[in-house]
Design a protein around this motif. Structure first.
Motif, short mmCIF file in Angstrom:
data_model
loop_
_atom_site.label_atom_id
_atom_site.label_comp_id
_atom_site.label_asym_id
_atom_site.label_seq_id
_atom_site.Cartn_x
_atom_site.Cartn_y
_atom_site.Cartn_z
N MET A 124 0.77 -1.03 -0.06
CA MET A 124 -0.02 0.16 0.06
C MET A 124 0.84 1.27 -0.01
N VAL A 125 2.01 1.15 0.54
CA VAL A 125 2.86 2.26 0.41
C VAL A 125 3.34 2.59 -0.94
N LYS A 126 3.73 1.68 -2.00
CA LYS A 126 3.83 2.03 -2.91
C LYS A 126 2.63 2.24 -3.78
N TYR A 127 1.62 1.75 -3.52
CA TYR A 127 0.42 2.04 -4.41
C TYR A 127 -0.03 3.76 -4.05
N TYR A 128 -0.03 4.05 -2.75
CA TYR A 128 -0.30 5.21 -2.37
C TYR A 128 0.83 6.27 -3.07
N CYS A 129 1.88 5.86 -2.67
CA CYS A 129 3.06 6.78 -3.40
C CYS A 129 3.18 7.22 -4.90
N ASP A 130 2.59 5.93 -5.39
CA ASP A 130 2.67 5.95 -6.97
C ASP A 130 1.52 7.10 -7.33
N ALA A 131 0.48 7.29 -6.83
CA ALA A 131 -0.40 7.94 -7.19
C ALA A 131 -0.63 9.54 -6.40
N ASN A 132 0.53 9.58 -5.61
CA ASN A 132 0.61 10.94 -4.97
C ASN A 132 1.99 11.45 -5.10
N GLY A 133 2.62 11.27 -6.23
CA GLY A 133 3.86 11.98 -6.54
C GLY A 133 4.79 11.53 -5.60
N GLY A 134 4.81 10.31 -5.08
CA GLY A 134 5.96 9.84 -4.30
C GLY A 134 5.72 9.90 -2.78
N ARG A 135 4.63 10.64 -2.22
CA ARG A 135 4.28 10.84 -1.03
C ARG A 135 3.22 9.81 -0.40
N LEU A 136 3.49 9.57 0.74
CA LEU A 136 2.31 8.81 1.35
C LEU A 136 1.39 9.63 1.99
N PRO A 137 0.13 9.58 1.81
CA PRO A 137 -0.81 10.74 2.10
C PRO A 137 -1.48 10.39 3.52
N TYR A 138 -0.70 9.75 4.37
CA TYR A 138 -1.15 9.70 5.81
C TYR A 138 0.03 9.33 6.64
N ASP A 139 -0.06 9.51 7.74
CA ASP A 139 1.04 9.28 8.79
C ASP A 139 0.85 7.90 9.47
N PRO A 140 1.64 6.75 9.16
CA PRO A 140 1.23 5.43 9.74
C PRO A 140 1.35 5.65 11.29
N MET A 141 1.73 6.67 11.95
CA MET A 141 1.68 6.56 13.44
C MET A 141 0.36 7.62 13.93
#
Length: 406
Positions: free
Chosen positions: A240-257
């Motif tokens: 999911m990290v890669k999935y979200y980053c690929d769709a958001n310019g390399g940025r994860l759209p949430y903080d896992p913590m």
């Protein structure tokens, strides 16, 4: 319907009770408990304990009266499992699977990992490359949820020249872990898997001295059931990290913590993007970002996890998520997050359904970083997965001792 002699060697699901494996049934006449019914002049059907059988009456030689039904057992690999919406309710909970593998079952969805399923999964091994999925047992050094700090003591054996022993003292759920069937039940009803009252279990220090005289009630639903069976099959990584980053310019759209829900629709979309078609008995691994975040932050923030209310990203608590997990018939589900599900949950914990109603292992704190790199480099998101938990009779949880093989 003609009576005849039926000999059928059937392979039932694995269970904690070894007498339930590899029985040979001999039926000398249509047995009422098998619910035999004539489906056609040459065919009979039978059902028993959730299994379905089909018998064809074939003539032997020229004597039409000598026809022997040939039965083929439909096992967990081929028989139709009920869909989530077909499962009965338990009080205010939908999706109760207590009857799927029988009232005496102690394996839950690990029943799906039959010999044939494991054999088929072994075809995933092409290069022989192995990847460890376990975080070092010392981490996190200050665990969440009030669990003790793991300690490791090395002892030099004085007077023996060059000999060491060591001692580990851990909570089995402080780091990489499988949650077992005794870990989490239905909270407001005070019951665990198979409607077992919380008061049934002995707590405190459990001493078992005689390996030939172990009380099965004392160790019921223990982690040893999975340890002795093994949690081995085809692993599937949803990165999911890669999935979200690929769709958001390399940025994860949430903080896992922080508290954040990952919806079932995104898991499905990720699987589609990775080219995955799920199979019954798959072991699902979800990379949501905690490990990556933990390594990139300060030691102060890492240690602070133990001092504040727990907040973590994870899969959403929804009926859609339950349908996704059950209807794909995963044998187990694990994540790199500390709680698998969004924490804290806005309502009932998903653990209650996954463990309490289904008997599905929940893995947490899995180290999926090296695995994600291997999957991205090879373009393969399926692999052979192997896990052998600690063989602790009556244990609640265990480090998984898990690996992926390509």
């Amino acid at each position: 319907m003609r009576s005849g002699t039926v000999r059928s060697k059937v392979r039932s699901h694995r269970a904690a009770d070894p007498t339930r494996n590899g029985h040979v049934y001999t039926l000398l006449r249509p047995a009422p408990e098998w619910g035999l019914e004539a489906a056609s002049p040459t065919t009979v059907t039978a059902s028993h304990r959730g299994y379905k059988l089909r018998a064809e009456l074939r003539p032997q030689g020229r004597r039409e009266t000598q026809r022997k039904p040939q039965f083929t057992m439909t096992t967990a690999e081929t028989r139709r499992l009920p869909a989530y919406d077909e499962l009965p309710k338990f009080k205010d909970f939908s999706g109760c699977a207590w009857e799927v593998w029988g009232k005496d079952d102690q394996l839950g969805t690990i029943n799906l990992l039959t010999d044939d399923v494991v054999k088929e999964a072994s075809k995933e091994i092409k290069s022989g490359k192995a990847i460890c999925l376990n975080w070092p047992i010392q981490f996190p050094s200050r665990p969440a949820f009030g669990r003790i700090t793991p300690t490791h003591e090395v002892i030099f054996k004085t007077g023996r020249g060059a000999v060491h022993d060591d001692i580990l003292h851990i909570n089995t759920q402080s780091g990489t872990q499988w949650d077992g069937l005794k870990h989490f039940g239905l909270l407001e009803h005070g019951v665990f898997y198979q409607n077992t009252p919380a008061t049934f279990f002995q707590t405190g220090k459990i001493k078992i001295s005689n390996p030939t005289d172990v009380d099965p009630e004392l160790i019921k639903f223990g982690i040893h059931n999975w340890a002795q069976h093994g949690i081995c099959g085809r692993g599937v990584l949803l990165d999911m990290v890669k999935y979200y980053c690929d769709a958001n310019g390399g940025r994860l759209p949430y903080d896992p913590m922080t508290t954040h829900a990952i919806p079932a629709a995104d898991l499905i979309a990720c699987a589609k993007q990775e080219g995955i078609t799920f199979r019954t008995g798959d072991i699902l691994l979800i990379r949501a970002g905690f490990m990556q975040r933990f390594y990139s932050t300060t030691q102060e923030e890492r240690d602070g996890i133990a001092d504040k209310p727990e907040t973590f990203a994870g899969i959403e608590q929804s009926e859609d998520m339950k349908r996704f997990l059950w209807d794909n018939h995963f044998a187990a589900v694990a994540s790199d997050q500390p709680a698998l599900e969004r924490w804290p949950p806005p309502g009932p914990h998903l653990h209650q359904t996954i463990l309490g109603l289904w008997g599905m292992p929940i893995g947490e704190f899995f180290d999926l970083e090296a695995l994600s790199k291997q999957c991205e480099e090879t373009g393969r998101y399926t692999f052979f997965f192997s896990s052998w938990p600690l063989n602790v009779l009556g244990g609640v949880a265990s480090p998984p001792n898990a690996a992926a093989y390509f």
